[in-house]
Design an enzyme around this catalytic site. Sequence first.
Site, PDB file in Angstrom:
ATOM      1  N   LEU A  33       0.825  -1.215   0.000  1.00  0.00           N
ATOM      2  CA  LEU A  33       0.000   0.000   0.000  1.00  0.00           C
ATOM      3  C   LEU A  33       0.858   1.262   0.000  1.00  0.00           C
ATOM      4  O   LEU A  33       1.907   1.313   0.633  1.00  0.00           O
ATOM      5  CB  LEU A  33      -0.923  -0.007   1.217  1.00  0.00           C
ATOM      6  N   GLU A  35       0.431   5.880  -0.621  1.00  0.00           N
ATOM      7  CA  GLU A  35      -0.449   7.009  -0.299  1.00  0.00           C
ATOM      8  C   GLU A  35      -1.693   7.025  -1.211  1.00  0.00           C
ATOM      9  O   GLU A  35      -2.752   7.500  -0.806  1.00  0.00           O
ATOM     10  CB  GLU A  35       0.377   8.300  -0.428  1.00  0.00           C
ATOM     11  N   HIS A  37      -3.413   4.368  -2.226  1.00  0.00           N
ATOM     12  CA  HIS A  37      -4.386   3.499  -1.558  1.00  0.00           C
ATOM     13  C   HIS A  37      -4.938   4.194  -0.310  1.00  0.00           C
ATOM     14  O   HIS A  37      -6.134   4.137  -0.033  1.00  0.00           O
ATOM     15  CB  HIS A  37      -3.735   2.183  -1.106  1.00  0.00           C
ATOM     16  N   GLN A 148      -8.225   6.381 -10.294  1.00  0.00           N
ATOM     17  CA  GLN A 148      -8.182   6.862 -11.683  1.00  0.00           C
ATOM     18  C   GLN A 148      -6.848   6.492 -12.354  1.00  0.00           C
ATOM     19  O   GLN A 148      -6.756   6.405 -13.558  1.00  0.00           O
ATOM     20  CB  GLN A 148      -8.371   8.377 -11.659  1.00  0.00           C
ATOM     21  N   LYS A 149      -5.809   6.248 -11.533  1.00  0.00           N
ATOM     22  CA  LYS A 149      -4.495   5.862 -12.075  1.00  0.00           C
ATOM     23  C   LYS A 149      -4.650   4.670 -13.035  1.00  0.00           C
ATOM     24  O   LYS A 149      -4.033   4.613 -14.082  1.00  0.00           O
ATOM     25  CB  LYS A 149      -3.575   5.522 -10.895  1.00  0.00           C
ATOM     26  N   ASP A 150      -5.488   3.689 -12.659  1.00  0.00           N
ATOM     27  CA  ASP A 150      -5.768   2.547 -13.533  1.00  0.00           C
ATOM     28  C   ASP A 150      -7.081   2.827 -14.258  1.00  0.00           C
ATOM     29  O   ASP A 150      -8.114   2.184 -14.008  1.00  0.00           O
ATOM     30  CB  ASP A 150      -5.862   1.261 -12.702  1.00  0.00           C
ATOM     31  N   SER A 185       2.483   4.187  -7.459  1.00  0.00           N
ATOM     32  CA  SER A 185       2.168   2.820  -7.888  1.00  0.00           C
ATOM     33  C   SER A 185       3.036   1.863  -7.094  1.00  0.00           C
ATOM     34  O   SER A 185       4.209   2.171  -6.803  1.00  0.00           O
ATOM     35  CB  SER A 185       2.482   2.672  -9.385  1.00  0.00           C
ATOM     36  N   SER A 186       2.474   0.701  -6.767  1.00  0.00           N
ATOM     37  CA  SER A 186       3.278  -0.296  -6.045  1.00  0.00           C
ATOM     38  C   SER A 186       4.482  -0.711  -6.881  1.00  0.00           C
ATOM     39  O   SER A 186       5.520  -1.098  -6.341  1.00  0.00           O
ATOM     40  CB  SER A 186       2.427  -1.523  -5.719  1.00  0.00           C
ATOM     41  N   ARG A 187       4.345  -0.644  -8.212  1.00  0.00           N
ATOM     42  CA  ARG A 187       5.440  -1.088  -9.096  1.00  0.00           C
ATOM     43  C   ARG A 187       6.590  -0.088  -9.149  1.00  0.00           C
ATOM     44  O   ARG A 187       7.656  -0.418  -9.666  1.00  0.00           O
ATOM     45  CB  ARG A 187       4.907  -1.363 -10.505  1.00  0.00           C
TER      46      ARG A 187
HETATM   47  O1  PAF Z   1      -5.954  -2.326  -8.868  1.00  0.00           O
HETATM   48  C1  PAF Z   1      -5.680  -3.359  -8.214  1.00  0.00           C
HETATM   49  O2  PAF Z   1      -4.955  -3.330  -7.218  1.00  0.00           O
HETATM   50  C2  PAF Z   1      -6.250  -4.699  -8.658  1.00  0.00           C
HETATM   51  O3  PAF Z   1      -6.325  -4.779 -10.044  1.00  0.00           O
HETATM   52  C3  PAF Z   1      -7.601  -5.034  -8.023  1.00  0.00           C
HETATM   53  C4  PAF Z   1      -8.689  -4.044  -8.430  1.00  0.00           C
HETATM   54  C5  PAF Z   1      -7.462  -5.034  -6.494  1.00  0.00           C
HETATM   55  C6  PAF Z   1      -8.054  -6.434  -8.460  1.00  0.00           C
HETATM   56  O4  PAF Z   1      -7.114  -7.402  -8.115  1.00  0.00           O
END
Ligand code: PAF
Length: 299
Positions: A33, A35, A37, A148-150, A185-187
């Site tokens: 997680l 900021e 999230h 909105q990032k995704d 992003s976690s990545r």
């Molecule tokens: O955005 C994410 O972290 C994932 O794609 C989600 C929505 C939790 C589904 O696994």
Amino acid sequence: MKTVAAPRDVRGEIDRAKRSGATIGFVPTMGALHEGHASLVRLARGRTGFVVVSIFVNPKQFGAGEDFGRYPRALDRDAELLESLGADLLFAPGDRDLYSPNDRTRISVEGLSDVLCGASRRGHFDGVVLVVAKLLNIVRPDEAYFGQKDAQQAIIIQRMAADLDFPARIVIGPTLREPDGLAMSSRNAYLDPEARRRAPALYGAIAEAKRRVEAGERSAAPLEAMMEARLREAGFAVDYAAIVDGGTLRPLDEIRGTVLIACAGVLGGTRLIDNAALRVSEGAVREVLLSFPEWSRYG
Ligand code: PAF
């Protein structure tokens, strides 16, 4: 904050909260997680009475050769953060808690899942909507929160929830950025110092396209070419640099209505995505969230 792994235990906790009159807010995550999230959890905390967060690294949304094995996992640290944010319930299932070898059901959101990120990550969004549908059925929230990032994921989930009559309101939260513009992003944890230095070019290209739209540009092609060139210069292997309709994700010639400016590329082995959504009308350009409550009967 309680932590549970079994769907049955989630149900028990939710039934109890509902009986006490609380509305249920739900933030599905894959953990690690940040900021971004945290901002969704705060949004849920401010709008609903009982906040559930799930952490599950969903194997079905990773393709062969993708980063499922090395995806960052930090359950203890995540739980501490969620506790400090005032979440009520952490749902952290294992694979077997959510999936059975006998499962045969698949969900696919046609026309939205095989473009942009879906063109190079075949099956990715089918894996996302399957797990989100299962999570929504287990948690039965009044509201569920996505970033909105995704943006493509956010649109696909809103379409799926409307098409399958999930009564939950899907709420989209804004992208949070580092001071240099890089979307959280976690990545980002994968980026080495050199890639981290170059990474803000992704939002730089999108922000420049946005500025040119604000200055009156209405043709998508030159802006797409500009973004692609900037990303290449910064060392990205470009997946796409696109301006599409914000609801259908179809390519646009003319920039008008709700549009999504979106880019994806690989930098130093790490795939990064980012976007900006604009509402473009006669003489006015406004940045917006891609939120379509009108798609749902329960909007
Ligand atoms: O955005 C994410 O972290 C994932 O794609 C989600 C929505 C939790 C589904 O696994």
